[in-house]
Motif scaffolding. Structure first.
Motif, PDB file in Angstrom:
ATOM      1  N   ALA A 117      32.624  53.173   4.222  1.00  9.05           N
ATOM      2  CA  ALA A 117      32.414  54.510   4.576  1.00  9.05           C
ATOM      3  C   ALA A 117      33.438  55.116   5.134  1.00  9.05           C
ATOM      4  N   LYS A 118      34.041  54.703   6.336  1.00  5.96           N
ATOM      5  CA  LYS A 118      35.418  55.422   6.647  1.00  5.96           C
ATOM      6  C   LYS A 118      36.391  55.540   5.675  1.00  5.96           C
ATOM      7  N   TYR A 119      36.459  54.572   4.962  1.00  4.02           N
ATOM      8  CA  TYR A 119      37.785  54.603   4.042  1.00  4.02           C
ATOM      9  C   TYR A 119      37.224  55.398   2.935  1.00  4.02           C
ATOM     10  N   GLN A 120      36.013  55.511   2.654  1.00  8.12           N
ATOM     11  CA  GLN A 120      35.659  56.527   1.515  1.00  8.12           C
ATOM     12  C   GLN A 120      35.827  57.816   1.832  1.00  8.12           C
ATOM     13  N   ARG A 121      35.460  58.010   3.035  1.00  6.86           N
ATOM     14  CA  ARG A 121      35.493  59.573   3.590  1.00  6.86           C
ATOM     15  C   ARG A 121      37.089  59.974   3.574  1.00  6.86           C
ATOM     16  N   ALA A 122      37.852  59.050   3.944  1.00  6.55           N
ATOM     17  CA  ALA A 122      39.348  59.430   4.052  1.00  6.55           C
ATOM     18  C   ALA A 122      40.137  59.205   2.688  1.00  6.55           C
ATOM     19  N   HIS A 123      39.316  58.970   1.673  1.00  5.08           N
ATOM     20  CA  HIS A 123      39.803  58.946   0.287  1.00  5.08           C
ATOM     21  C   HIS A 123      40.914  57.839   0.396  1.00  5.08           C
ATOM     22  N   LYS A 124      40.626  56.559   0.890  1.00  7.46           N
ATOM     23  CA  LYS A 124      41.764  55.584   0.861  1.00  7.46           C
ATOM     24  C   LYS A 124      41.112  54.650  -0.279  1.00  7.46           C
ATOM     25  N   LYS A 125      41.642  54.900  -1.411  1.00  3.20           N
ATOM     26  CA  LYS A 125      41.046  54.235  -2.553  1.00  3.20           C
ATOM     27  C   LYS A 125      41.692  52.904  -2.456  1.00  3.20           C
ATOM     28  N   LYS A 126      42.812  52.509  -2.054  1.00  4.02           N
ATOM     29  CA  LYS A 126      43.434  51.333  -2.027  1.00  4.02           C
ATOM     30  C   LYS A 126      42.584  50.359  -1.094  1.00  4.02           C
ATOM     31  N   GLN A 127      42.477  50.807  -0.067  1.00  3.12           N
ATOM     32  CA  GLN A 127      41.368  50.086   0.989  1.00  3.12           C
ATOM     33  C   GLN A 127      40.135  49.779   0.775  1.00  3.12           C
ATOM     34  N   VAL A 128      39.637  50.861  -0.094  1.00  2.00           N
ATOM     35  CA  VAL A 128      38.234  50.856  -0.655  1.00  2.00           C
ATOM     36  C   VAL A 128      37.978  49.549  -1.382  1.00  2.00           C
ATOM     37  N   LYS A 129      39.307  49.687  -2.322  1.00  2.00           N
ATOM     38  CA  LYS A 129      39.161  48.713  -3.650  1.00  2.00           C
ATOM     39  C   LYS A 129      39.548  47.191  -2.917  1.00  2.00           C
ATOM     40  N   SER A 130      40.304  47.116  -1.904  1.00  2.00           N
ATOM     41  CA  SER A 130      40.610  45.617  -1.228  1.00  2.00           C
ATOM     42  C   SER A 130      39.443  45.242  -0.434  1.00  2.00           C
ATOM     43  N   LEU A 131      38.767  46.184   0.225  1.00  2.00           N
ATOM     44  CA  LEU A 131      37.374  45.763   0.875  1.00  2.00           C
ATOM     45  C   LEU A 131      36.363  45.210  -0.047  1.00  2.00           C
ATOM     46  N   HIS A 132      36.079  46.025  -1.205  1.00  2.00           N
ATOM     47  CA  HIS A 132      35.224  45.461  -2.113  1.00  2.00           C
ATOM     48  C   HIS A 132      35.603  44.102  -2.863  1.00  2.00           C
ATOM     49  N   ALA A 133      36.755  43.660  -2.989  1.00  2.00           N
ATOM     50  CA  ALA A 133      37.264  42.623  -3.362  1.00  2.00           C
ATOM     51  C   ALA A 133      37.099  41.537  -2.285  1.00  2.00           C
ATOM     52  N   LYS A 134      37.231  41.778  -0.991  1.00  2.00           N
ATOM     53  CA  LYS A 134      36.968  40.816   0.091  1.00  2.00           C
ATOM     54  C   LYS A 134      35.503  40.456   0.224  1.00  2.00           C
ATOM     55  N   ILE A 135      34.738  41.257  -0.042  1.00  2.00           N
ATOM     56  CA  ILE A 135      33.210  41.108   0.039  1.00  2.00           C
ATOM     57  C   ILE A 135      32.850  40.201  -1.129  1.00  2.00           C
ATOM     58  N   LYS A 136      33.241  40.605  -2.448  1.00  2.00           N
ATOM     59  CA  LYS A 136      33.072  39.685  -3.366  1.00  2.00           C
ATOM     60  C   LYS A 136      33.489  38.268  -3.213  1.00  2.00           C
ATOM     61  N   ASN A 137      34.893  38.092  -2.972  1.00  2.00           N
ATOM     62  CA  ASN A 137      35.196  36.697  -2.684  1.00  2.00           C
ATOM     63  C   ASN A 137      34.425  36.035  -1.544  1.00  2.00           C
ATOM     64  N   LYS A 138      34.144  36.721  -0.257  1.00  2.00           N
ATOM     65  CA  LYS A 138      33.171  35.962   0.612  1.00  2.00           C
ATOM     66  C   LYS A 138      32.068  35.600  -0.147  1.00  2.00           C
ATOM     67  N   ARG A 139      31.173  36.321  -0.694  1.00  2.00           N
ATOM     68  CA  ARG A 139      30.053  36.285  -1.394  1.00  2.00           C
ATOM     69  C   ARG A 139      30.217  34.995  -2.334  1.00  2.00           C
ATOM     70  N   LYS A 140      31.201  34.822  -3.064  1.00  2.00           N
ATOM     71  CA  LYS A 140      31.354  33.697  -4.059  1.00  2.00           C
ATOM     72  C   LYS A 140      31.803  32.534  -3.113  1.00  2.00           C
TER      73      LYS A 140
END
Ligand SMILES: [Zn+2]
Length: 269
Positions: A117-140
């Motif tokens: 949410a913090k990244y999204q509020r700050a429009h940090k697109k790159k960080q949002v993308k990498s965090l999503h990737a991190k969650i996906k990898n951890k789940r896998k």
């Protein structure tokens, strides 16, 4: 066996190391004896030869010792265990087995919600993308670890299908519930082939309400929305006390193995 002699510039005689490649069909191995070109050689077998010998070689080290190497073709079969289980994929982050083993999954959505949410509020697109990737990898990673453990310790596995019936009673979106569970099921199914064991999906309908001991749906079974919070219950028909999740997993096993199909009041629908 041939040792080629070479003369170097300063006149020293150098022996190149012996190397005799062979095809698997041209040799015969019986215990610690290898037969090649009509000659028998005894060798020290430092490990068992598994699979079919495709190719190999006799080779010599700098001290003149001879070795024999075999290249074998092995099928990618991995061992499996003896557990015969049903697995209930819980609404939250637990996969519960009928033998009582539970696999806890970290709630990643919750863990990273604030940061996301913090990244999204700050429009940090790159960080949002990498965090999503991190969650996906951890789940896998979790799905891999759990499926590896289940497939290597079990012989027969019945896994409850991700059903909408549970969700109908909650506010959870299917995507949230499903995230990871269908991935785990897919992994279990393809790894089953590798381990030479069986994984089958079965309907989990009535698995929560049915008594896994006597096979009926008793009056005392957890029902509807109010039943969601029930962790333990006692069958009013046979008196067996149940852990809700383990009972569901046992039913999934029973349904899959054809031991019983749920009977009893259909008015629960
Ligand atoms: Zn009962």
């Amino acid at each position: 066996m041939c040792n080629l002699k070479k003369e170097s510039l300063n006149g020293e005689v150098k022996k190149s190391l012996g190397w005799i490649p062979f095809n698997g069909q041209t040799i015969k191995v019986i215990d610690d004896i290898v037969k090649y070109d009509g000659v028998k050689f005894r060798f020290w077998k430092h490990r068992e030869i598994i699979g079919n010998i495709k190719t190999g070689s006799f080779c010599q080290d700098s001290r003149g010792r001879w070795y024999v190497n075999f290249q074998c073709e092995v099928t990618d079969k991995r061992p499996h265990g003896e557990r015969k289980i049903g697995i209930d994929l819980g609404l939250k982050d637990k996969a519960i087995c009928s033998d009582g083993i539970k696999y806890d999954r970290e709630n990643l959505t919750k863990k990273y919600a604030e940061r996301l949410a913090k990244y999204q509020r700050a429009h940090k697109k790159k960080q949002v993308k990498s965090l999503h990737a991190k969650i996906k990898n951890k789940r896998k990673d979790f799905s891999h670890k759990v499926s590896n453990h289940i497939c290597s310790t079990s012989e027969i596995v019945f896994v409850g299908d991700v059903s909408a019936s549970k969700l109908a009673k909650t506010k959870m979106a299917k995507s949230v519930y499903d995230a990871g569970w269908s991935q785990l099921t897919t992994m279990l199914q393809y790894k089953a082939i590798r381990h030479g064991m069986v994984v089958k999906k079965v309907s989990e309908k009535w698995s929560t309400q049915t008594c896994s001991y006597c096979g009926v749906i008793p009056e005392s079974a957890p029902k509807g929305i109010s039943g969601l919070g029930v962790r333990n219950w006692k069958c009013s028909d046979c008196g067996t006390e149940h852990d809700r999740d383990i009972n569901a997993a046992r039913n999934i096993f029973n349904f899959g193995a054809g031991h019983c199909t749920p009977t009893g009041s259909l008015s629960l629908q």
